[in-house]
Design a protein around this motif. Structure first.
Motif, short mmCIF file in Angstrom:
data_model
loop_
_atom_site.label_atom_id
_atom_site.label_comp_id
_atom_site.label_asym_id
_atom_site.label_seq_id
_atom_site.Cartn_x
_atom_site.Cartn_y
_atom_site.Cartn_z
N ALA A 1 0.83 -1.21 0.00
CA ALA A 1 0.00 0.00 0.00
C ALA A 1 0.86 1.27 0.00
O ALA A 1 0.35 2.37 0.10
CB ALA A 1 -0.93 0.00 1.21
N GLU B 1 -6.48 -7.33 2.51
CA GLU B 1 -7.33 -6.36 1.80
C GLU B 1 -7.65 -5.14 2.67
O GLU B 1 -7.61 -4.00 2.21
CB GLU B 1 -8.63 -7.04 1.35
N GLU C 1 -1.83 -2.48 -6.32
CA GLU C 1 -2.88 -1.94 -5.45
C GLU C 1 -3.41 -0.63 -6.02
O GLU C 1 -2.68 0.12 -6.66
CB GLU C 1 -2.32 -1.67 -4.05
N VAL D 1 -4.64 -2.67 3.19
CA VAL D 1 -4.50 -1.74 2.05
C VAL D 1 -5.59 -0.67 2.12
O VAL D 1 -5.31 0.53 2.00
CB VAL D 1 -4.58 -2.51 0.70
#
Lengths: 248, 352
Positions: free
Chosen positions: B20, B149, B186, B152
């Motif tokens: 991220a 998930e 991402e 991020v």
């Protein structure tokens, strides 16, 4: 007509809020003059403390981050790690640095964090109305040591420069005073050297500046300067504790 | 091609943070989350990032404050007693409106408590924790895939709203190994961070970052601004999983690892002809009130199952607003309820 004296650019055109006779104003100006002389205003990030100088972000013309009590060295560490090529300085009082923030200053120094600390020591808590500080002298009367500081009850004052100079990461440690013109000039030279040490990426640098608090000492501004000289300097000797021959 | 790996929960959090764009980590060791720090210590030097083991949690969160103020994507992680120490900095981060991510791999308390999984920090995470009127977004993953998930997502939400986002896991999740599928790339929320302290370069007015406002009206202005932001988050950022809730005899609500137990309970109950639904809040703040309102009159009862003495159940009761009885079942001290235990509790409530 030639201009021979003016406000440093690094200091905003804003009236200072400090009490009459307080030397924060002088120290602010010295920091700003150094920033001007080194021409680093655009790459300097300062960290404001708690206590009387809490809002000095309103006075300095560079980017400023306000920190929680004592945490300025940790906040400065975060900033410096993100921007290693910028100048990062903290400006802290004795309650902030030598009481609640002891761990932060010791470890920033031990890490050799490439920041500069301007440590303003007036031997008392100013903003919270004159309580005993870790730097309060033995016998000194404050609102929380109304019968004078007694070592058997309150312990002894902390000599920050002496303590920090034992740490390998602290490379430039100097104590100065602003009680007269000669010492004001020495203080400016020390602040400049501390910034240059930072630029050379040699490690942690700190300048402890002995300062006055006429309001909470209960002495007029002129006598405060004399009180500083006669009482503080014998306990807090001036001079370079570390890095005297440091080439920058 | 997407990459699928078998990884430990804590390590996935660290890897997700790197993916991220997080390049600054400040922390202090505490079980059961320390693998996050181990991973960061190994990887950060290789990506020209910062791993710094602070002298305390207090210092670590203030380093986060500094790095966030300087415009970085920054993270810290800890576990319950460590997060208590971070509360000072968390309040300041809220006041100064700085984006950062904090991971709390919760253990049981109070005090030093123990190192087993618990959910006893719900109040602290969702209701403030530090001083002042503020909120943090709180994400509650229930699988290793979700750890990835939601980590991020945490960075994106932090930047989008300039606030702290907390990932609330527990020791079970942090220590668990599961397959995780990483994306190739991402989607990173872009913020130019014009407000950050990066040095003026003599090209703009200086930026000041502060949380102190001595004038009451000015400080009230900040509070109003923060509250407006929280209302916006409550409108836009709710995440919730509902399962089997239509025509349910009873709806169980649980978050994080406990929700996984409930999914097995649902199967067991089904064999006995009891229809159990599940509402799993994924965002604990903003709380998925609408999902509860939607099903408030469907079942005979709601049951909140938690690894605490009863914390989320208060939000469930507020959401249900008296329209249906709300029961609570919890274990504390690191004890994990068995599926059978929960099923028996359900039967007790339904008088079966």
């Amino acid at each position: 007509m030639a201009i021979v004296f003016e406000r440093p650019h690094a200091l905003k055109e804003k009236e200072l809020h400090y009490c009459p006779g307080c030397t924060h104003g002088i120290i602010h100006r010295l920091v700003a003059e150094v920033i001007d002389e080194l021409d680093i205003e655009g790459i300097t990030i300062g960290v404001s403390p708690v206590g009387c100088a809490y809002n000095n972000y309103e006075y300095f013309n560079c980017d400023m981050v306000q920190a929680a009590h004592g945490r300025a060295p940790a906040v400065a560490t975060g900033i410096k790690r993100v921007h290693p090529d910028n100048y990062v300085f903290t400006y802290q009082g004795d309650g902030d640095l030598a009481a609640i923030g002891t761990a932060e200053i010791v470890h920033a120094a031990a890490r050799g964090e490439k920041i500069t600390t301007i440590f303003v020591n007036n031997a008392i808590y100013g903003m919270t109305s004159g309580q005993m500080a870790p730097t309060t002298l033995v016998g000194q009367v404050t609102t929380t040591s109304p019968y004078g500081r007694k070592p058997e009850i309150h312990g002894f004052p902390i000599n920050v420069c002496e303590m920090l100079s034992t740490l390998e990461g602290a490379v430039y440690v100097e104590r100065t005073s602003v009680h007269d013109v000669k010492n004001i000039k020495k203080t400016k030279a020390a602040i400049k050297k501390a910034f240059q040490v930072q630029n050379a990426k040699k490690g942690f640098s700190i300048v402890e500046v002995l300062s006055t608090c006429p309001t909470n000492w209960g002495i007029n501004p002129v006598d405060s300067l004399k009180w500083l000289e006669e009482n503080m300097i014998p306990h807090y000797p001036l001079g370079v504790f570390k890095g005297k021959d440091l080439e920058v | 091609m997407a990459e699928k790996l078998l990884m430990k929960g804590n390590e996935v959090i660290a890897e997700a943070a790197l993916r991220a764009g997080c390049r600054h980590y400040f922390g202090y060791p505490i079980t059961p989350q320390t693998e996050i720090a181990h991973y960061m210590a190994k990887v950060m030097p290789k990506v020209n990032g910062t791993f710094l083991q602070a002298e305390s949690e207090v210092a670590a969160i203030n380093m986060v404050y500094g790095a966030a103020a300087a415009g970085a994507r920054v993270m810290t992680s800890s576990s319950s007693p460590g997060v208590s120490l971070k509360q000072e900095g968390i309040s300041y981060i809220a006041g100064a409106e700085l984006p950062a991510v904090l991971v709390n791999i919760v253990r049981c308390g109070p005090g030093l408590g123990g190192i087993q999984a618990a959910q006893c920090d719900y109040f602290q995470a969702c209701k403030g924790g530090g001083h002042g009127d503020y909120k943090n977004i709180v994400l509650a993953p229930s699988s290793v895939q979700e750890l990835y998930e939601l980590t991020v997502e945490a960075f994106n939400l932090a930047d989008k709203y300039r606030m702290l986002v907390i990932i609330l896991g527990d020791g079970m999740l942090g220590q668990m190994m599961e397959a995780v599928e990483f994306k190739d790339k991402e989607e990173i929320y872009q913020d130019d961070k014009k407000w950050a302290c990066t040095g003026t370069k003599m090209q703009r007015e200086s930026n000041d970052i502060t949380s102190i406002y001595i004038q009451p009206e000015v400080l009230e202005g900040l509070n109003n601004k923060l509250q407006a932001k929280y209302r916006q988050i409550e409108q836009n950022e709710v995440l919730v999983e509902t399962y089997n809730c239509e025509d349910a005899d009873i709806i169980v609500t649980a978050y994080g690892t406990v929700a996984r137990i409930i999914k097995n309970v649902i199967k067991m109950a089904d064999k006995e002809g009891i229809k159990v639904g599940l509402i799993r809040p994924i965002t604990l703040y903003p709380f998925p009130t609408a999902a509860f309102e939607k099903y408030a009159e469907t079942p005979k009862a709601f049951l909140s199952v938690e690894l605490s003495a009863g914390q989320m159940v208060e939000d469930v009761r507020l959401a249900i607003n008296g329209k249906c009885p709300v029961h609570f079942y919890g274990r504390t001290g690191g004890v994990i309820p068995s599926q059978l235990e929960v099923l028996n509790e359900i039967k007790k409530i339904l008088n079966k």
